[in-house]
Enzyme design. Structure first.
Site, short mmCIF file in Angstrom:
data_model
loop_
_atom_site.label_atom_id
_atom_site.label_comp_id
_atom_site.label_asym_id
_atom_site.label_seq_id
_atom_site.Cartn_x
_atom_site.Cartn_y
_atom_site.Cartn_z
N ASN A 1 0.88 -1.17 0.00
CA ASN A 1 0.00 0.00 0.00
C ASN A 1 0.92 1.22 0.00
O ASN A 1 1.49 1.57 1.02
CB ASN A 1 -0.89 -0.04 1.25
CG ASN A 1 -1.89 1.09 1.28
OD1 ASN A 1 -1.87 1.98 0.42
ND2 ASN A 1 -2.76 1.08 2.26
N LYS B 1 3.36 0.77 3.10
CA LYS B 1 2.94 -0.21 4.10
C LYS B 1 2.98 -1.57 3.42
O LYS B 1 2.60 -1.68 2.24
CB LYS B 1 1.52 0.08 4.57
CG LYS B 1 1.43 1.34 5.38
CD LYS B 1 0.04 1.48 5.99
CE LYS B 1 -0.17 2.88 6.50
NZ LYS B 1 -1.47 3.43 6.19
N ARG C 1 -2.46 -1.92 -3.67
CA ARG C 1 -3.69 -1.12 -3.51
C ARG C 1 -3.58 0.06 -4.48
O ARG C 1 -2.59 0.80 -4.46
CB ARG C 1 -3.79 -0.62 -2.09
CG ARG C 1 -4.98 0.27 -1.91
CD ARG C 1 -5.07 0.76 -0.50
NE ARG C 1 -6.28 1.52 -0.35
CZ ARG C 1 -6.39 2.55 0.47
NH1 ARG C 1 -5.37 2.93 1.19
NH2 ARG C 1 -7.51 3.21 0.55
N HIS D 1 -12.89 3.76 -0.37
CA HIS D 1 -12.85 2.77 0.73
C HIS D 1 -13.49 1.45 0.31
O HIS D 1 -13.97 0.68 1.15
CB HIS D 1 -13.61 3.26 1.99
CG HIS D 1 -13.05 4.49 2.63
ND1 HIS D 1 -13.83 5.52 3.08
CD2 HIS D 1 -11.78 4.86 2.90
CE1 HIS D 1 -13.08 6.46 3.60
NE2 HIS D 1 -11.81 6.10 3.49
N HIS E 1 -17.56 2.94 7.32
CA HIS E 1 -16.11 2.98 7.48
C HIS E 1 -15.79 4.33 8.12
O HIS E 1 -15.85 5.37 7.45
CB HIS E 1 -15.41 2.82 6.12
CG HIS E 1 -13.92 2.93 6.21
ND1 HIS E 1 -13.08 1.85 6.13
CD2 HIS E 1 -13.12 4.01 6.39
CE1 HIS E 1 -11.82 2.25 6.27
NE2 HIS E 1 -11.82 3.56 6.41
N GLY F 1 -12.97 6.20 9.82
CA GLY F 1 -11.58 6.40 10.22
C GLY F 1 -11.27 7.87 10.07
O GLY F 1 -12.17 8.70 10.21
N ARG G 1 -11.90 16.62 6.66
CA ARG G 1 -12.67 16.93 5.44
C ARG G 1 -14.11 17.29 5.81
O ARG G 1 -14.67 16.71 6.73
CB ARG G 1 -12.67 15.71 4.50
CG ARG G 1 -11.32 15.48 3.86
CD ARG G 1 -11.30 14.20 3.05
NE ARG G 1 -10.36 13.24 3.61
CZ ARG G 1 -10.25 11.98 3.23
NH1 ARG G 1 -11.01 11.50 2.27
NH2 ARG G 1 -9.36 11.18 3.79
N ASP H 1 -8.41 14.11 15.97
CA ASP H 1 -8.33 12.83 16.67
C ASP H 1 -9.55 12.69 17.58
O ASP H 1 -9.71 13.47 18.54
CB ASP H 1 -7.02 12.75 17.48
CG ASP H 1 -6.77 11.33 17.98
OD1 ASP H 1 -7.75 10.68 18.40
OD2 ASP H 1 -5.61 10.89 17.94
N LEU H 2 -10.37 11.70 17.26
CA LEU H 2 -11.63 11.58 18.00
C LEU H 2 -11.43 11.36 19.49
O LEU H 2 -12.27 11.76 20.31
CB LEU H 2 -12.48 10.45 17.42
CG LEU H 2 -13.92 10.58 17.86
CD1 LEU H 2 -14.70 11.45 16.91
CD2 LEU H 2 -14.58 9.26 18.05
N ILE I 1 -12.50 4.66 14.23
CA ILE I 1 -13.58 5.16 15.08
C ILE I 1 -14.69 4.11 15.22
O ILE I 1 -15.15 3.83 16.32
CB ILE I 1 -14.12 6.49 14.50
CG1 ILE I 1 -13.03 7.57 14.60
CG2 ILE I 1 -15.40 6.92 15.21
CD1 ILE I 1 -13.32 8.85 13.84
N GLU J 1 -14.55 0.95 15.04
CA GLU J 1 -14.16 -0.21 15.85
C GLU J 1 -13.93 0.14 17.32
O GLU J 1 -14.08 -0.70 18.18
CB GLU J 1 -12.85 -0.82 15.29
CG GLU J 1 -13.03 -1.47 13.94
CD GLU J 1 -11.71 -1.73 13.22
OE1 GLU J 1 -10.68 -1.93 13.90
OE2 GLU J 1 -11.71 -1.71 11.98
N GLU K 1 -7.99 -4.35 5.17
CA GLU K 1 -7.85 -4.10 3.73
C GLU K 1 -6.72 -4.94 3.14
O GLU K 1 -6.82 -5.44 2.02
CB GLU K 1 -7.60 -2.60 3.49
CG GLU K 1 -8.86 -1.78 3.73
CD GLU K 1 -8.60 -0.31 3.96
OE1 GLU K 1 -7.93 0.03 4.95
OE2 GLU K 1 -9.08 0.51 3.16
P1 AMP Z 1 -8.11 5.13 10.93
O1 AMP Z 1 -8.00 6.16 9.84
O2 AMP Z 1 -8.99 3.97 10.57
O3 AMP Z 1 -6.77 4.70 11.46
O4 AMP Z 1 -8.84 5.86 12.17
C1 AMP Z 1 -8.30 6.96 12.81
C2 AMP Z 1 -9.33 7.54 13.78
O5 AMP Z 1 -9.70 6.55 14.76
C3 AMP Z 1 -8.82 8.74 14.58
O6 AMP Z 1 -9.79 9.76 14.57
C4 AMP Z 1 -8.68 8.21 15.98
O7 AMP Z 1 -8.91 9.21 16.92
C5 AMP Z 1 -9.79 7.17 16.02
N1 AMP Z 1 -9.58 6.22 17.12
C6 AMP Z 1 -8.61 5.30 17.24
N2 AMP Z 1 -8.73 4.65 18.43
C7 AMP Z 1 -9.79 5.19 19.08
C8 AMP Z 1 -10.43 4.97 20.35
N3 AMP Z 1 -9.98 4.05 21.20
N4 AMP Z 1 -11.50 5.73 20.64
C9 AMP Z 1 -11.96 6.66 19.79
N5 AMP Z 1 -11.42 6.91 18.60
C10 AMP Z 1 -10.35 6.19 18.23
#
Ligand code: AMP
Length: 388
Positions: A7, A14, A86, A174, A200, A202, A233, A274-275, A323, A325, A376
């Site tokens: 990827n 990656k 990918r 995605h 999805h 993330g 975004r 970052d959530l 997010i 998961e 993926e």
């Molecule tokens: P990804 O692009 O799939 O790697 O997802 C990144 C997003 O997942 C970021 O906004 C992270 O803040 C969020 N994230 C990862 N772990 C957690 C968690 N334990 N609780 C809440 N959000 C998370």
């Protein structure tokens, strides 16, 4: 059969080496900040901090790692018989996973204008893969391919047809992730004639309606900016805003791109993309953070309503990616007050989905609510193996 999955991003690579069909992961790692002084290479537990100047050098480092006698992962490069790449944008040309030829590379090049950040980097990965694993079959797995099944009424825009003929339409992204989790969901449900909504969530985020295993509609479109609110975004926005920014506030096209792509979404609403930070701030009483979470979940709800109406029902709602998961809070907010649609979450199960095999549906929920970790790389390995 050993299959390497690559990827490739503009400054990252990656990789995962799989033994197929058992899907055993032999090596997993990445090279990041390629070309910079702070670059690093990581494979399983092995890390080097020497600068990695190019994608080619990264793959050479991987080869050295794999061939190292002490590790005995492979004895010769020829053991790697397939390399799955990918590729983000396959346009209208690629509706499925494809063996890479000169013609295929030319087509991927022609699609640079549709994915200027991704396709050039993906092609670098392909060309480096060809150079280093000359004996292996190189195979492209496209992020847009899964969405090529979206019917015309859902992928055509209501603008003059000349643009459609020039490729201006919804493509969706995605796809590899939506395809993977929808297959896994169908395995859990035990049939394939299902109506699913896969989320999805993330850094990038999209919702997809999957009917009978095929993508039926998705929230991203011609590009990956619209639909759900994302980390940086904007998601859906009235087109008039763009003209206002341009014509009245004198922003240039590139500046607006940057604003909508990198300065918007949760970052604009709550100051962080970052959530985890936003959830903490909201827990501490930060009103902006709470509003951001409500807007984030609210947009997802709108898509759930839209897709349930379009498919005339829904068997399962699937949460995936960082997010989806990991965020108990977002799953709770999305499923809140959705009993009219038959969605009822179990609060105890939602705290620890793994303990319930990912099924967090309440006792009376008509819709199965599933948390399925996306993979993926495994999907790319599977599709590469199937084609070979
Ligand atoms: P990804 O692009 O799939 O790697 O997802 C990144 C997003 O997942 C970021 O906004 C992270 O803040 C969020 N994230 C990862 N772990 C957690 C968690 N334990 N609780 C809440 N959000 C998370």
């Amino acid at each position: 059969m050993k299959i390497l999955v690559l990827n490739s991003g503009s400054s990252s690579l990656k990789f995962q080496l799989f033994d197929m069909p058992q899907a055993k992961v032999l090596v997993k790692g990445l090279a990041e900040r390629i070309g910079e002084k702070t670059s690093r290479f990581l494979a399983n537990d092995y890390e080097i901090n020497q600068p990695v100047s190019s994608h080619k050098e990264a793959l050479h480092l991987l080869m050295d790692y794999l061939l190292n006698r002490g590790r005995q992962i492979i004895k010769d490069t020829s053991e790697i018989v397939g390399v799955g790449h990918r590729v983000v944008h396959g346009g209208n040309t690629f509706v499925q996973t494809t063996l890479i030829t000169e013609e295929v590379k030319n087509k991927i090049r022609e699609l640079f204008s549709l994915a200027p950040l991704h396709n050039p980097a993906n092609l670098i990965g392909i060309e480096t893969g060809e150079e280093i694993f000359g004996n292996a079959k190189q195979i492209a797995v496209f992020d847009t391919a899964f969405h090529q099944s979206i019917p015309i009424e859902n992928h055509k825009y209501a603008i003059p047809v000349d643009f459609y003929n020039k490729g201006v339409r919804k493509y969706g992204f995605h796809g590899i992730s939506h395809q993977y989790v929808s297959r896994e969901a169908n395995k859990i449900i035990g049939r394939t004639d299902t109506k699913l909504i896969t989320l999805h969530l993330g850094n990038g985020a999209s919702a997809t309606a999957v009917r009978n295993g095929k993508s039926f509609d998705t929230s991203m479109g011609f590009g990956p900016m619209n639909g759900l609110i994302m980390g940086t975004r904007s998601g859906d926005i009235d087109q008039s805003v763009i003209f206002y920014l341009m014509d009245k506030l004198n922003y240039k096209s590139a500046e607006i791109q940057n604003i909508l792509n990198k300065q918007s979404g949760m970052k604009a609403l709550a100051g962080s993309n970052d959530l985890r930070d936003i959830e903490t701030a909201s827990g501490n009483g930060d009103k902006q953070a709470q509003l951001a979470l409500d807007m984030y979940a609210g947009t997802i709800k709108k898509y759930i309503g839209n897709y349930t109406a379009q498919m005339n029902g829904m068997d399962a709602l699937v949460f995936t990616a960082g997010i989806g998961e990991n965020s108990q809070k977002i799953r709770e907010l999305v499923c809140k007050d959705m009993n009219y649609l038959g969605i009822e979450i179990d609060d105890t199960k939602n705290k620890n989905p793994e303990a319930y095999h990912g099924d967090i549906s309440g006792k009376n929920s008509k819709v199965q609510i599933l948390v399925i970790p996306t993979n993926e790389e495994l999907e790319i390995a599977k599709q590469t193996f199937e084609l070979m």
